[in-house]
Design a protein around this motif. Structure first.
Motif, PDB file in Angstrom:
ATOM      1  N   TRP A 143     -20.060  -4.665   5.370  1.00  0.00           N
ATOM      2  CA  TRP A 143     -21.316  -3.926   5.540  1.00  0.00           C
ATOM      3  C   TRP A 143     -21.823  -3.619   4.143  1.00  0.00           C
ATOM      4  O   TRP A 143     -21.312  -2.733   3.450  1.00  0.00           O
ATOM      5  CB  TRP A 143     -21.037  -2.661   6.343  1.00  0.00           C
ATOM      6  N   THR A 144     -22.825  -4.378   3.701  1.00  0.00           N
ATOM      7  CA  THR A 144     -23.277  -4.290   2.324  1.00  0.00           C
ATOM      8  C   THR A 144     -24.783  -4.534   2.227  1.00  0.00           C
ATOM      9  O   THR A 144     -25.437  -4.775   3.241  1.00  0.00           O
ATOM     10  CB  THR A 144     -22.503  -5.308   1.444  1.00  0.00           C
ATOM     11  N   ILE A 145     -25.296  -4.489   1.047  1.00  0.00           N
ATOM     12  CA  ILE A 145     -26.734  -4.725   0.827  1.00  0.00           C
ATOM     13  C   ILE A 145     -26.992  -6.218   0.599  1.00  0.00           C
ATOM     14  O   ILE A 145     -26.077  -6.989   0.306  1.00  0.00           O
ATOM     15  CB  ILE A 145     -27.261  -3.899  -0.361  1.00  0.00           C
ATOM     16  N   TYR A 174     -16.725  -1.209   4.398  1.00  0.00           N
ATOM     17  CA  TYR A 174     -17.495  -1.010   3.178  1.00  0.00           C
ATOM     18  C   TYR A 174     -16.764  -0.003   2.303  1.00  0.00           C
ATOM     19  O   TYR A 174     -15.828   0.676   2.751  1.00  0.00           O
ATOM     20  CB  TYR A 174     -18.913  -0.520   3.496  1.00  0.00           C
ATOM     21  N   SER A 232     -20.348   4.589  -0.514  1.00  0.00           N
ATOM     22  CA  SER A 232     -21.386   3.666  -0.977  1.00  0.00           C
ATOM     23  C   SER A 232     -22.405   3.378   0.118  1.00  0.00           C
ATOM     24  O   SER A 232     -23.541   3.033  -0.174  1.00  0.00           O
ATOM     25  CB  SER A 232     -20.771   2.340  -1.419  1.00  0.00           C
ATOM     26  N   HIS A 233     -21.957   3.459   1.369  1.00  0.00           N
ATOM     27  CA  HIS A 233     -22.800   3.150   2.512  1.00  0.00           C
ATOM     28  C   HIS A 233     -22.439   4.091   3.655  1.00  0.00           C
ATOM     29  O   HIS A 233     -21.511   4.896   3.544  1.00  0.00           O
ATOM     30  CB  HIS A 233     -22.596   1.696   2.977  1.00  0.00           C
ATOM     31  N   CYS A 276     -28.020   1.507   7.571  1.00  0.00           N
ATOM     32  CA  CYS A 276     -27.423   2.317   6.516  1.00  0.00           C
ATOM     33  C   CYS A 276     -28.533   3.210   5.992  1.00  0.00           C
ATOM     34  O   CYS A 276     -29.626   2.728   5.687  1.00  0.00           O
ATOM     35  CB  CYS A 276     -26.876   1.432   5.394  1.00  0.00           C
ATOM     36  N   HIS A 321     -31.181   1.398   1.316  1.00  0.00           N
ATOM     37  CA  HIS A 321     -30.412   0.210   1.684  1.00  0.00           C
ATOM     38  C   HIS A 321     -30.993  -0.492   2.904  1.00  0.00           C
ATOM     39  O   HIS A 321     -30.975  -1.716   2.982  1.00  0.00           O
ATOM     40  CB  HIS A 321     -28.952   0.566   1.942  1.00  0.00           C
ATOM     41  N   CYS A 322     -31.510   0.248   3.851  1.00  0.00           N
ATOM     42  CA  CYS A 322     -32.102  -0.366   5.040  1.00  0.00           C
ATOM     43  C   CYS A 322     -33.478  -0.943   4.723  1.00  0.00           C
ATOM     44  O   CYS A 322     -33.723  -2.127   4.977  1.00  0.00           O
ATOM     45  CB  CYS A 322     -32.205   0.661   6.173  1.00  0.00           C
ATOM     46  N   GLN A 373     -30.007  -3.750   4.880  1.00  0.00           N
ATOM     47  CA  GLN A 373     -28.735  -3.338   5.481  1.00  0.00           C
ATOM     48  C   GLN A 373     -28.985  -2.728   6.856  1.00  0.00           C
ATOM     49  O   GLN A 373     -29.014  -1.507   7.028  1.00  0.00           O
ATOM     50  CB  GLN A 373     -27.980  -2.365   4.571  1.00  0.00           C
TER      51      GLN A 373
END
Length: 165
Positions: A36-38, A61, A65-66, A107, A112-113, A118
């Protein structure tokens, strides 16, 4: 004597048939090895996968961070969680898909979204024992297929028959 053995089989087999399907759930690591990342296209990741009631989504993740928030369609489009939505923040969040229908996850850290893509949208199908629900050999999903389930039933039935005779 033989009649009581047959009675035992017909009592045990339904119990096994009830207990084994719970092991058929598939566990999907969201984003596979990327997690689960950018800057990752989760819609492409979800294409070709079938999600069923009872399956699990694992969001991996780096903690802090998230996060993961379950939202509705509007929240997904706007990248905003409704008030009172609790964020999952462990870095190894597991969500069991309990009902069929559309599911949306975002996220909410920084943008991030909105800017970094994300977010995840999937459609969850009703629970099924058909081979079509089995993950493809190339996916990173873990779990048993319906074929394996039937194999176990046949094996157990065979063992019971050998014990009786």
């Amino acid at each position: 004597m033989a009649a009581s053995n047959y009675l035992m089989i017909f009592m045990i087999l339904p119990i096994v048939a009830i207990l084994v399907p719970s092991s058929l759930a598939t566990e999907f690591v969201v984003g596979d090895d990327k997690g689960w990342t950018i800057n990752f296209d989760y819609q492409v990741w979800a294409q070709g996968k079938e999600f069923h009631v009872g399956d699990k989504l694992v969001f991996k993740y780096t903690e802090n961070s998230h996060n993961v928030l379950k939202v509705n369609g509007t929240g997904f489009q706007d990248c905003v969680a409704p008030a009172g939505t609790e964020a999952l923040t462990s870095g190894n969040d597991i969500i069991t898909l309990a009902t069929p229908g559309r599911k949306w996850y975002i996220c909410s850290v920084s943008k991030h979204c909105e800017v970094r893509n994300q977010n995840l949208f999937i459609t969850v199908l009703p629970q099924t024992l058909s081979p079509a629900s089995a993950p493809s050999p190339t996916s990173s999903a873990w779990g048993c297929s319906a074929t394996a389930y039937r194999g176990w039933i046949v094996a157990i039935f065979g063992i019971l028959m050998m014990v009786m005779f």
